[in-house]
Design an enzyme around this catalytic site. Structure first.
Site, PDB file in Angstrom:
ATOM      1  N   PRO A  18       2.299 -10.903  -0.901  1.00 31.51           N
ATOM      2  CA  PRO A  18       3.741 -11.156  -0.308  1.00 31.51           C
ATOM      3  C   PRO A  18       3.858 -10.477   0.895  1.00 31.51           C
ATOM      4  O   PRO A  18       4.170  -9.101   0.908  1.00 31.51           O
ATOM      5  CB  PRO A  18       4.809 -10.914  -1.485  1.00 31.51           C
ATOM      6  CG  PRO A  18       4.202  -9.711  -2.328  1.00 31.51           C
ATOM      7  CD  PRO A  18       2.574 -10.219  -2.260  1.00 31.51           C
ATOM      8  N   MET A  19       3.792 -11.018   1.787  1.00 28.75           N
ATOM      9  CA  MET A  19       4.055 -10.436   3.361  1.00 28.75           C
ATOM     10  C   MET A  19       5.439 -10.708   4.066  1.00 28.75           C
ATOM     11  O   MET A  19       5.434 -12.146   4.486  1.00 28.75           O
ATOM     12  CB  MET A  19       3.021 -10.386   4.099  1.00 28.75           C
ATOM     13  CG  MET A  19       1.679  -9.653   3.528  1.00 28.75           C
ATOM     14  SD  MET A  19       0.110  -9.934   4.723  1.00 28.75           S
ATOM     15  CE  MET A  19      -0.377 -11.700   3.952  1.00 28.75           C
ATOM     16  N   GLN A  72       8.859 -13.366  -5.492  1.00 29.37           N
ATOM     17  CA  GLN A  72       9.230 -11.958  -5.498  1.00 29.37           C
ATOM     18  C   GLN A  72      10.659 -11.484  -5.329  1.00 29.37           C
ATOM     19  O   GLN A  72      11.089 -11.833  -4.072  1.00 29.37           O
ATOM     20  CB  GLN A  72       8.052 -11.086  -4.613  1.00 29.37           C
ATOM     21  CG  GLN A  72       8.072  -9.490  -4.928  1.00 29.37           C
ATOM     22  CD  GLN A  72       7.059  -9.020  -3.815  1.00 29.37           C
ATOM     23  OE1 GLN A  72       7.438  -8.768  -2.795  1.00 29.37           O
ATOM     24  NE2 GLN A  72       6.161  -8.340  -4.499  1.00 29.37           N
ATOM     25  N   CYS A 102       7.560  -2.069  -1.240  1.00 31.50           N
ATOM     26  CA  CYS A 102       7.826  -1.834   0.279  1.00 31.50           C
ATOM     27  C   CYS A 102       8.306  -0.485   0.721  1.00 31.50           C
ATOM     28  O   CYS A 102       9.228  -0.045   0.179  1.00 31.50           O
ATOM     29  CB  CYS A 102       8.829  -2.994   0.671  1.00 31.50           C
ATOM     30  SG  CYS A 102       9.306  -2.949   2.190  1.00 31.50           S
ATOM     31  N   LYS A 141       4.414  -5.333  -8.566  1.00 32.74           N
ATOM     32  CA  LYS A 141       3.848  -4.868  -7.437  1.00 32.74           C
ATOM     33  C   LYS A 141       4.225  -3.598  -6.996  1.00 32.74           C
ATOM     34  O   LYS A 141       5.508  -3.338  -6.703  1.00 32.74           O
ATOM     35  CB  LYS A 141       3.792  -5.866  -6.179  1.00 32.74           C
ATOM     36  CG  LYS A 141       2.561  -5.240  -5.172  1.00 32.74           C
ATOM     37  CD  LYS A 141       2.439  -6.288  -3.942  1.00 32.74           C
ATOM     38  CE  LYS A 141       1.228  -5.696  -3.123  1.00 32.74           C
ATOM     39  NZ  LYS A 141       1.628  -4.751  -2.083  1.00 32.74           N
ATOM     40  N   ASN A 204      -5.226  -3.607  -4.673  1.00 31.47           N
ATOM     41  CA  ASN A 204      -4.645  -4.104  -3.336  1.00 31.47           C
ATOM     42  C   ASN A 204      -4.664  -2.751  -2.272  1.00 31.47           C
ATOM     43  O   ASN A 204      -4.529  -1.545  -2.678  1.00 31.47           O
ATOM     44  CB  ASN A 204      -3.233  -4.496  -3.415  1.00 31.47           C
ATOM     45  CG  ASN A 204      -2.642  -4.817  -2.011  1.00 31.47           C
ATOM     46  OD1 ASN A 204      -1.620  -4.405  -1.821  1.00 31.47           O
ATOM     47  ND2 ASN A 204      -3.166  -5.583  -1.274  1.00 31.47           N
ATOM     48  N   GLY A 205      -5.151  -3.392  -1.138  1.00 27.25           N
ATOM     49  CA  GLY A 205      -5.565  -2.138  -0.041  1.00 27.25           C
ATOM     50  C   GLY A 205      -6.735  -2.265   0.557  1.00 27.25           C
ATOM     51  O   GLY A 205      -7.557  -1.634   0.057  1.00 27.25           O
ATOM     52  N   ASP A 206      -6.807  -2.698   1.721  1.00 23.23           N
ATOM     53  CA  ASP A 206      -7.893  -2.375   2.537  1.00 23.23           C
ATOM     54  C   ASP A 206      -9.151  -3.382   2.206  1.00 23.23           C
ATOM     55  O   ASP A 206     -10.284  -2.883   2.636  1.00 23.23           O
ATOM     56  CB  ASP A 206      -8.361  -0.956   2.732  1.00 23.23           C
ATOM     57  CG  ASP A 206      -7.338  -0.258   3.427  1.00 23.23           C
ATOM     58  OD1 ASP A 206      -6.317  -0.802   4.181  1.00 23.23           O
ATOM     59  OD2 ASP A 206      -7.255   0.867   2.963  1.00 23.23           O
ATOM     60  N   GLY A 228      -3.892  -9.037   1.863  1.00 16.66           N
ATOM     61  CA  GLY A 228      -3.030  -9.116   2.793  1.00 16.66           C
ATOM     62  C   GLY A 228      -3.426  -9.622   4.087  1.00 16.66           C
ATOM     63  O   GLY A 228      -3.668 -10.666   4.438  1.00 16.66           O
TER      64      GLY A 228
END
Length: 355
Positions: A18-19, A72, A102, A141, A204-206, A228
């Site tokens: 979710p962005m 979310q 966030c 998350k 999640n991440g990179d 993302g």
């Protein structure tokens, strides 16, 4: 087989993150077409839903072709969060997700998003209130912790599982890191390999390339990956990862014609959902990534961000398709370190892997 409640996600699902201002229904439509297994709405303020704020309510829009899809929500107080979960559930999503990740100051200063990582007992109470308010699966998350002195995700995961969440996605940074530096997957792995943890754990991440996804699965044992930034303007990343996992080979990069086709589809969804003016305006942020790697594209990008009608935008895109029809994209892969699959120079990965 990975399951959240009764939702069957396959052997190794790829989730769309979710962005804010990105993962709206038009963007989710092209990601679903290109292999995303589970998607989420942009995060929605619990207070905004209760006040019936127009922007918050619009974010509740979901469509059957997106399923499975989660809504979310975020907030810092139990009663509004429980009420927001009930409002969200009334729109019939497949699950409700809580945003504890966030890092933006205007969110964290209210004790919401990653701000709640400073108060784990409150985080547990708030989560329990949401779980009790709905029959839908509730997921979370979050991040590793607030800062390097409070990387408490192992405790957090156990306590949130105990109050009823059915999956957790962990971004491999602390709040104070924001999006800088390397994502650390070692703690994500510790959560996954904790014998007390029975729920799916997503990392999640990179993750920006098929190689990184395969390596993360093999080394850290996560149940799936959330993607993302790598998907922005490049929704093909999901199918590319799946193909590489199945075969060990890369799909050819999308051609100019394919990029223009998907960009147009995204544009049409945007106009249909938001109207001509807003739909065209908000697509402008996506063109750079869709057209990344095309030489001397600056003038065309300038035209695209000044067009005011759908016909004008389509004419420019059609011209691009013709002028660059013979362009061959070359695959570029970031240099990967052994520890967490990021460039050795510690800079942010350029997540658009073809250029």
């Amino acid at each position: 087989m990975v399951k959240i409640g009764n939702i069957n996600l396959g052997d190794f699902p790829l989730l769309l993150a979710p962005m804010e201002d990105v993962s709206d229904p038009p963007f989710r439509a092209v990601c679903k077409e290109n292999g995303a297994d589970l998607m989420y709405t942009e995060f929605i303020s619990s207070e905004g839903l209760i006040r019936d704020a127009i922007k918050s309510r619009q974010k509740l829009d979901i469509f059957d072709y997106e399923r499975p899809v989660g809504i979310q929500i975020f907030g810092g107080d139990e009663e509004p969060m429980a009420m927001a979960a009930q409002i969200a559930a009334a729109t019939n999503p497949d699950l409700v997700d809580i945003n504890y990740g966030c890092p933006v100051k205007k969110v964290t200063c209210k004790g919401a998003g990653a701000g709640i990582l400073k108060d784990i007992p409150k985080m547990v109470r708030l989560t329990a209130a949401v779980v009790k308010s709905t029959n839908l699966p509730v997921t979370v998350k979050t991040r590793l912790g607030w800062d390097d002195d409070s990387r408490n995700i192992e405790e957090v995961a156990e306590r949130l599982q105990d109050v009823g969440i059915q999956a957790i996605t962990i971004h491999g940074r602390t709040r104070t890191q924001m999006y800088k530096g390397n994502a650390d997957w070692t703690l994500i792995s510790k959560v996954k390999n904790n014998p007390h943890i029975k729920i799916p754990v997503f990392g999640n991440g990179d993750i920006c390339t098929p190689e990184q996804a395969v390596a993360a699965r093999a080394k850290y044992g996560v149940d799936g990956i959330m993607i993302g930034r790598a998907a922005i303007g490049y929704p093909w990343i999901f199918n590319e990862i799946k193909h590489f996992m199945r075969t060990g080979e890369h799909l050819p990069p999308p051609t100019v014609l394919e990029r223009v086709r998907v960009c147009k589809k995204h544009l049409h969804h945007s106009v249909a959902w938001k109207g001509d003016v807003v739909g065209i305006l908000e697509m402008r942020r996506h063109y750079t990534n869709y057209l990344k790697g095309l030489p001397h594209i600056k003038d065309f990008r300038l035209q695209l961000v000044t067009c005011k009608t759908l016909a004008e935008v389509e004419q420019v895109l059609d011209t691009i398709a013709v002028q660059y029809k013979d362009h061959i994209f070359e695959r570029t892969t970031p240099q990967i370190t052994n520890s967490n699959y990021l460039p050795a120079n510690n800079e942010m990965v350029d997540c658009n892997v073809y250029g």
